[in-house]
Write a protein that holds these residues in place. Structure first.
Motif, PDB file in Angstrom:
ATOM      1  N   LEU A  35       0.630   4.295  -2.956  1.00  0.00           N
ATOM      2  CA  LEU A  35      -0.208   5.477  -2.489  1.00  0.00           C
ATOM      3  C   LEU A  35       1.267   6.463  -2.422  1.00  0.00           C
ATOM      4  O   LEU A  35       0.850   7.495  -2.332  1.00  0.00           O
ATOM      5  N   HIS A  88      -7.666   2.161   2.462  1.00  0.00           N
ATOM      6  CA  HIS A  88      -7.627   2.623   1.104  1.00  0.00           C
ATOM      7  C   HIS A  88      -7.504   0.960  -0.316  1.00  0.00           C
ATOM      8  O   HIS A  88      -7.848   1.326  -1.773  1.00  0.00           O
ATOM      9  N   LEU A 111       0.829  -1.686   0.481  1.00  0.00           N
ATOM     10  CA  LEU A 111       0.398  -0.013   0.264  1.00  0.00           C
ATOM     11  C   LEU A 111       1.163   1.175  -0.018  1.00  0.00           C
ATOM     12  O   LEU A 111       0.520   2.206  -0.748  1.00  0.00           O
ATOM     13  N   LYS A 124      -8.989   4.396   8.090  1.00  0.00           N
ATOM     14  CA  LYS A 124      -9.905   4.311   6.249  1.00  0.00           C
ATOM     15  C   LYS A 124      -9.241   3.410   6.084  1.00  0.00           C
ATOM     16  O   LYS A 124      -8.061   2.959   5.654  1.00  0.00           O
ATOM     17  N   ILE A 161       1.885   3.551   5.288  1.00  0.00           N
ATOM     18  CA  ILE A 161       0.154   3.386   5.150  1.00  0.00           C
ATOM     19  C   ILE A 161       0.834   2.601   6.934  1.00  0.00           C
ATOM     20  O   ILE A 161       1.181   1.593   6.267  1.00  0.00           O
TER      21      ILE A 161
END
Length: 159
Positions: free
Chosen positions: A66, A94, A62, A92, A70
């Motif tokens: 991104l 992703h 991740l 949250k 993370i």
């Protein structure tokens, strides 16, 4: 990254491999990042090691996908959390969907035990089959799903 992210995690006796993909504008599946971690055989290593390896591989993939670091929930928080739905809703997500193919996950009870924990860890809901947990042999069979001709028999070997 603007498209929905999907992850497939292969949890094995020697390593854990995570691959994140999305769908391009042309409708093609595109691999955007990979992550690896140590062994994650559920029966051999236990639930804590199993989840920690998935967490490590997923965080790595991740973060690459991104372009920023993370942090997924800590394993102890997930295991000790009585109301896992509240933990998941606070995080949250992703990821739109996740497919976990795990060595040592051989019975329906294994899947029922792991699904809520993995849902909390990855932030992927159990509804609508967005989170699939199965034995790792199912990942090896997945190319057979896209064959043009019907296949009646196949052999999958894991060494």
């Amino acid at each position: 990254m603007s498209g929905k992210l999907h992850i497939c995690v292969d949890c094995g006796g020697s390593k854990t491999s995570a691959v994140i993909s999305t769908v391009s504008r042309e409708g093609e599946s595109v691999v955007v990042a990979r992550g690896v971690a140590g062994p994650s055989n559920y029966k051999d290593n236990g639930v804590h090691t199993f989840l920690n390896a998935i967490r490590t591989a997923t965080q790595s993939a991740l973060s690459k996908a991104l372009g920023s670091s993370i942090e997924l929930p800590a394993i102890d928080e997930i295991i000790n959390k009585e109301n896992k739905a509240n933990l998941r809703s606070q995080e949250k997500s992703h990821l739109f969907s996740a497919w976990i193919g795990a060595s040592g996950v051989d019975a329906a009870q294994d899947i029922r035990t792991l699904e809520p924990l993995l849902s909390c860890l990855l932030g992927v809901p159990l509804e609508s089959q967005r989170l699939v947990v199965a034995n790792d042999s199912f990942i090896l069979c997945s190319p057979l799903l896209s064959c043009d001709e019907p296949i009646e028999n196949a052999i999958v070997a894991i060494a």
